[in-house]
Design an enzyme around this catalytic site. Structure first.
Site, PDB file in Angstrom:
ATOM      1  N   GLU A  19      61.732 -36.236-115.801  1.00  0.00           N
ATOM      2  CA  GLU A  19      60.616 -35.282-115.823  1.00  0.00           C
ATOM      3  C   GLU A  19      61.113 -33.848-115.782  1.00  0.00           C
ATOM      4  OE1 GLU A  19      57.731 -35.945-117.153  1.00  0.00           O
ATOM      5  OE2 GLU A  19      57.308 -37.411-115.589  1.00  0.00           O
ATOM      6  N   HIS A  20      60.493 -33.039-116.626  1.00  0.00           N
ATOM      7  CA  HIS A  20      60.851 -31.627-116.751  1.00  0.00           C
ATOM      8  C   HIS A  20      62.318 -31.451-117.142  1.00  0.00           C
ATOM      9  CE1 HIS A  20      57.152 -29.555-115.749  1.00  0.00           C
ATOM     10  NE2 HIS A  20      56.890 -30.554-114.940  1.00  0.00           N
ATOM     11  N   ILE A  21      62.795 -32.330-117.983  1.00  0.00           N
ATOM     12  CA  ILE A  21      64.150 -32.131-118.517  1.00  0.00           C
ATOM     13  C   ILE A  21      64.182 -32.233-120.043  1.00  0.00           C
ATOM     14  CG2 ILE A  21      65.369 -32.843-116.420  1.00  0.00           C
ATOM     15  CD1 ILE A  21      65.837 -35.570-117.699  1.00  0.00           C
ATOM     16  N   GLY A 109      47.552 -35.895-117.584  1.00  0.00           N
ATOM     17  CA  GLY A 109      49.007 -35.968-117.658  1.00  0.00           C
ATOM     18  C   GLY A 109      49.478 -37.126-118.524  1.00  0.00           C
ATOM     19  N   LEU A 110      48.555 -37.710-119.297  1.00  0.00           N
ATOM     20  CA  LEU A 110      48.939 -38.833-120.181  1.00  0.00           C
ATOM     21  C   LEU A 110      48.959 -38.382-121.647  1.00  0.00           C
ATOM     22  CD1 LEU A 110      46.905 -41.734-118.482  1.00  0.00           C
ATOM     23  CD2 LEU A 110      49.289 -41.083-118.088  1.00  0.00           C
ATOM     24  N   GLU A 145      51.339 -27.431-130.317  1.00  0.00           N
ATOM     25  CA  GLU A 145      51.152 -27.274-128.868  1.00  0.00           C
ATOM     26  C   GLU A 145      51.764 -25.947-128.404  1.00  0.00           C
ATOM     27  OE1 GLU A 145      49.769 -30.020-126.920  1.00  0.00           O
ATOM     28  OE2 GLU A 145      49.666 -28.523-125.329  1.00  0.00           O
ATOM     29  N   ASP A 157      56.299 -35.643-125.377  1.00  0.00           N
ATOM     30  CA  ASP A 157      54.956 -36.215-125.533  1.00  0.00           C
ATOM     31  C   ASP A 157      54.648 -36.553-126.986  1.00  0.00           C
ATOM     32  OD1 ASP A 157      54.966 -35.468-122.928  1.00  0.00           O
ATOM     33  OD2 ASP A 157      53.422 -33.930-123.112  1.00  0.00           O
ATOM     34  N   TYR A 207      53.797 -24.259-115.732  1.00  0.00           N
ATOM     35  CA  TYR A 207      54.695 -24.926-116.675  1.00  0.00           C
ATOM     36  C   TYR A 207      55.621 -23.924-117.389  1.00  0.00           C
ATOM     37  CZ  TYR A 207      56.354 -28.095-120.291  1.00  0.00           C
ATOM     38  OH  TYR A 207      57.155 -28.842-121.098  1.00  0.00           O
TER      39      TYR A 207
END
Ligand code: GLA
Length: 371
Positions: A19-21, A109-110, A145, A157, A207
């Site tokens: 996550e967040h990488i 968050g999906l 995005e 995503d 973010y």
């Protein structure tokens, strides 16, 4: 829906770990979900895209020659951004009617936005008679995005939404944008997805700020190390050179370096069917996202803590960007029902409102059906 020509879908996603990488060039482990956005599409012979929704009264018309101008729409801005980026990449965007049906809960968050962007582009490509190029579509959707919706996201995503495969997780290398598919073999365990019901909005969240912090960490470390992204910094190197960083920037970078290492261990655990080790890694990931990266919040922390303390659960963590949204938990199959009840009760006691459980399978990314 027989009045439409094609039914095109793209998936929401869950991220098992990593996550967040993604925006640091790391490897991540997402999977596509059976929660998805479906686009029913037919050509209409005009230069307009007419949007309608199964769940909304609204109707929106996008002029194909003015796709730049719809950034502030309440509904339809993701579709406009996706169409614009596809057009800018040199593709033919054909006038059409699109009925959209989204079963990915918004703000969960999906990755509802990725599912909308990817399915919209896949529908446009299909109408134009193009072969589906999954990675190209994912990259154009990511651009939408970033440049249209204003979230400076990584590729995870949109890639998962486009390229997912039923019953497989992806070990996605965000540097090379290639992935290895690993069979999701959980044995006696199941994945349980729970929404803490605090919606998140990435445009207004921290973010983009986190991204700036890790970019700063990279610039500083590059004065001492020949690395092109933070994911290349090993734990040993970080031990040696981490002191170049200070305060929050140090913490953010420590998370990135350690989370990258956890993903490698998780991939081995997944290949070996070692779900207990995988669970331990999930717990460690949550702790790091809470304490070092600071993207959880009291709702996700309460939900993860309730899950982690249940005897049927071997690991639980927030999934996605955080600041609200969902957790993913690994739970013994024979204990899932008791687990859900206990977590729901404990969460409500602590937070004051209900969480929400989803029934979702690991499914395909883009699908195209001729109607
Ligand atoms: C969001 C972004 C992704 C990724 C995750 C955090 O979902 O869209 O690119 O950065 O947050 O892992």
């Amino acid at each position: 829906m027989t009045e439409y020509t094609y039914k095109v879908t793209a998936a929401g996603r869950i991220n098992i770990i990593g996550e967040h990488i993604d925006y640091c060039g790391g490897k991540v482990m997402p999977a596509a979900l059976s929660l998805k956005n479906t686009v029913y599409v037919r050509p209409n012979g005009t230069n307009k895209i007419n949007l309608s929704w199964t769940t909304l009264e609204d109707r929106v018309t996008l002029d194909i020659d003015k796709l730049e101008s719809y950034r502030n729409l309440k509904y339809g801005n993701y579709q406009a951004g996706a169409a614009l980026m596809w057009q800018k990449a040199g593709h033919n965007v054909i006038g059409c009617d699109m009925l959209q049906d989204c079963t990915v809960p918004f703000g969960s968050g999906l990755s509802s936005s990725a599912a909308i962007e990817v399915s919209t582009i896949a529908a446009l490509a299909t109408l134009a008679g193009e072969q589906i190029n999954h990675v190209e579509i994912a990259l154009a959707a990511q651009k939408a995005e970033r440049e249209y919706a204003g979230v400076n996201c990584g590729i995870m995503d949109q890639y998962a939404s486009a390229c997912g495969k039923q019953d497989f997780v992806m070990l996605l290398d965000c540097n090379s944008v290639t992935c290895e598919y690993l069979p999701l073999r959980l044995g006696d365990y199941a994945l349980v997805i729970i929404n803490c019901n605090k919606p998140h909005n990435l445009v207004d969240s921290k973010y983009n700020e986190r991204r700036e912090e890790v970019e700063q960490a990279l610039r500083i470390l590059q004065t001492a190390l020949p690395v092109s992204c933070l994911a290349e910094v090993t734990e040993q190197q970080f031990e040696k050179y981490g002191s170049l960083l200070h305060g929050k920037v140090y913490d953010r970078c420590k998370h990135v370096v350690e989370e990258c290492a956890r993903v490698n261990k998780a991939a081995i655990a997944m290949k070996n069917g070692d779900i207990k080790t995988l669970g331990t890694l999930l717990n460690a990931s949550h702790k790091s996202l809470k304490e070092l990266y600071e993207v959880t919040g009291k709702e996700l922390d309460a939900l993860a803590a309730a899950a982690q303390s249940h005897p049927a659960c071997v690991g639980s963590r927030m999934t996605g960007a955080g600041f609200g949204g969902c957790t993913v938990s690994l739970v013994r199959k024979d204990g899932v029902e008791q687990f859900k009840q206990a977590v729901a009760k404990e969460y409500k006691q602590k937070i004051g409102y209900d969480c929400k459980m989803y029934d979702a399978e690991i499914a395909d990314g883009i699908t195209v059906t001729k109607l």
